[in-house]
Design a protein around this motif. Structure first.
Motif, short mmCIF file in Angstrom:
data_model
loop_
_atom_site.label_atom_id
_atom_site.label_comp_id
_atom_site.label_asym_id
_atom_site.label_seq_id
_atom_site.Cartn_x
_atom_site.Cartn_y
_atom_site.Cartn_z
N UNK A 102 0.83 -1.20 0.00
CA UNK A 102 0.00 0.00 0.00
C UNK A 102 0.87 1.25 0.00
N UNK A 103 0.50 2.26 -0.77
CA UNK A 103 1.35 3.45 -0.87
C UNK A 103 1.44 4.21 0.44
N UNK A 104 2.53 4.93 0.61
CA UNK A 104 2.70 5.77 1.79
C UNK A 104 1.63 6.86 1.82
N UNK A 105 1.35 7.33 3.02
CA UNK A 105 0.33 8.37 3.21
C UNK A 105 1.01 9.66 3.67
N UNK A 106 1.33 10.58 2.76
CA UNK A 106 1.99 11.82 3.17
C UNK A 106 1.08 12.78 3.91
N UNK A 107 -0.23 12.54 3.88
CA UNK A 107 -1.18 13.44 4.54
C UNK A 107 -1.31 13.17 6.04
N UNK A 108 -0.62 12.15 6.54
CA UNK A 108 -0.77 11.77 7.94
C UNK A 108 -0.01 12.72 8.88
N UNK A 109 0.92 13.49 8.33
CA UNK A 109 1.63 14.48 9.12
C UNK A 109 2.96 14.00 9.67
N UNK A 110 3.89 14.95 9.86
CA UNK A 110 5.20 14.63 10.39
C UNK A 110 6.29 14.70 9.34
N UNK A 268 -8.10 2.29 0.19
CA UNK A 268 -8.99 3.44 0.17
C UNK A 268 -8.42 4.54 -0.72
N UNK A 269 -9.27 5.43 -1.19
CA UNK A 269 -8.77 6.54 -2.03
C UNK A 269 -7.87 7.46 -1.22
N UNK A 270 -6.94 8.08 -1.92
CA UNK A 270 -6.02 9.02 -1.26
C UNK A 270 -6.77 10.28 -0.85
N UNK A 271 -6.36 10.85 0.28
CA UNK A 271 -6.91 12.14 0.70
C UNK A 271 -6.25 13.26 -0.09
N UNK A 272 -6.92 14.40 -0.21
CA UNK A 272 -6.31 15.54 -0.91
C UNK A 272 -4.99 15.93 -0.25
N UNK A 273 -3.97 16.06 -1.04
CA UNK A 273 -2.65 16.44 -0.55
C UNK A 273 -2.32 17.81 -1.12
#
Length: 344
Positions: A102-110, A268-273
């Motif tokens: 699964x792709x990384x989630x850059x919207x998770x913060x940090x 799941x679909x990606x969140x807006x980044x």
């Protein structure tokens, strides 16, 4: 190199990720747990020769999971030493090129999430990989338990030696503040969550921390962070389990990805980044300013022949700031999001 416990030594690779030399079985026999980033083979071989004897080789290479910073040099080392690579069965499709994590989630913060935008797709095409047998016994690691700790990777495993309560925790958690790249590079000790942008199921990630905290370890080595020892570790890990910091937002926070023996079943679909767009706007603005400076310089140069023309500026395309990997090249089937209770 640092000693975690008797017969367990930690080698830090490129100030970022750890590999472990674990002595087990007959005298002189050992296994390598994880292999670091690509290009780490020479460093690991040299460390093994120094720790044991020149020309030594492990009984096997055992991977906690197949992310690039843990399996990056597995094939090169296995070919050099002529030894098998072992991993949990649920990691097999990702290690053999049949699936992509699964792709990384850059919207998770940090800060780790920020740099995860530039990480390549995580998949391998290893040969000679064998699946670890079901159950807690591990080939070549007598006296150790193998514990399935998913959430960060589908088949992630940790290793525990009950005799002296030594835990190799993989990326189920970290012994440094893993969300801070600076803390990782400096090796500041702290029991914390790990792999934030790569945790694709936060409920499973939390459950894995709870499982490991119940072991009450006294010596810990994880995928990231320094080796730590002491009776206080059990309390610190218990605190992490009791107050596990699930991010307030993120692609997988409310709707985890689902995997099976064939790879990824649902994502799941990606969140807006918005960061790449903002960076593109900033880059575009700087480019316009630079272009204006060049034009003004040319105009002034025509008026004043002795005036030195401004050089070196050129407008940067906005796409230079876009995420280089818009999404991973999934081949897996995609279905409706399953409910958390296991239904569909």
């Amino acid at each position: 190199m640092k000693q975690v416990a008797a017969g367990v030594n930690q080698l830090l690779i490129q100030r970022f990720v750890n590999v472990y030399f674990v002595e087990a079985g007959a005298p002189g026999e050992w296994v390598l747990v994880d292999t670091g980033l690509p290009g780490s083979a020479k460093i690991i071989i040299a460390a093994a020769d120094k720790l044991f004897y020149p020309g030594t080789h492990p009984q096997a290479i055992i991977l906690t999971h197949g992310h690039m910073d843990h399996a990056g040099s597995a094939q090169e080392l296995a070919d050099h030493w002529h030894v098998p690579i072992l991993a949990h069965p649920l990691e097999m499709p990702f290690l053999t090129g049949k699936a992509v994590y699964p792709p990384a989630d850059p919207t998770v913060g940090g800060s780790l999430a920020f740099v995860s935008r530039f990480f390549p797709p995580q998949t391998f095409n290893l040969t000679g990989v064998q699946a670890l047998p079901e159950g807690e016994e591990i080939p070549y690691m007598a006296g150790w338990q193998c514990l399935h700790v998913p959430g960060h990777a589908p088949g992630q495993v940790a290793f525990f030696r009950a005799e002296d309560k030594t835990l190799l925790g993989a990326d189920a958690f970290a012994t440094t503040e893993h969300d801070s790249v600076l803390s990782v590079l400096l090796g500041v000790p702290k029991i914390s969550r790990a792999g934030t942008p790569f945790n694709f199921d936060w409920e499973a990630t939390h459950a894995s921390v709870v499982k490991l905290s119940n072991l009450e370890p006294q010596a810990i080595g994880c995928g990231h962070g320094p080796a730590v020892q002491g009776s206080h570790l059990a309390n610190e890990l218990r605190e992490l389990a009791l107050h596990f910091p699930v991010p307030p937002k993120g692609r997988y926070v409310e709707n985890p990805a689902r995997t099976d023996a064939n790879g990824v079943e649902f994502i799941p679909p990606a969140l807006p980044d918005t960061l790449p767009a903002r960076a593109a706007m900033l880059g575009g603005g700087l480019a316009i300013a630079a272009l204006a400076a060049v034009l003004l310089s040319k105009r002034d140069g025509k008026k004043r022949k002795k005036h030195k023309r401004l050089k070196g500026y050129r407008p940067a395309p906005a796409t230079a700031y876009e995420r280089p990997f818009p999404d991973y090249p999934y081949k897996e089937k995609r279905g409706p999001a399953p409910h958390r209770n296991g239904g569909t």
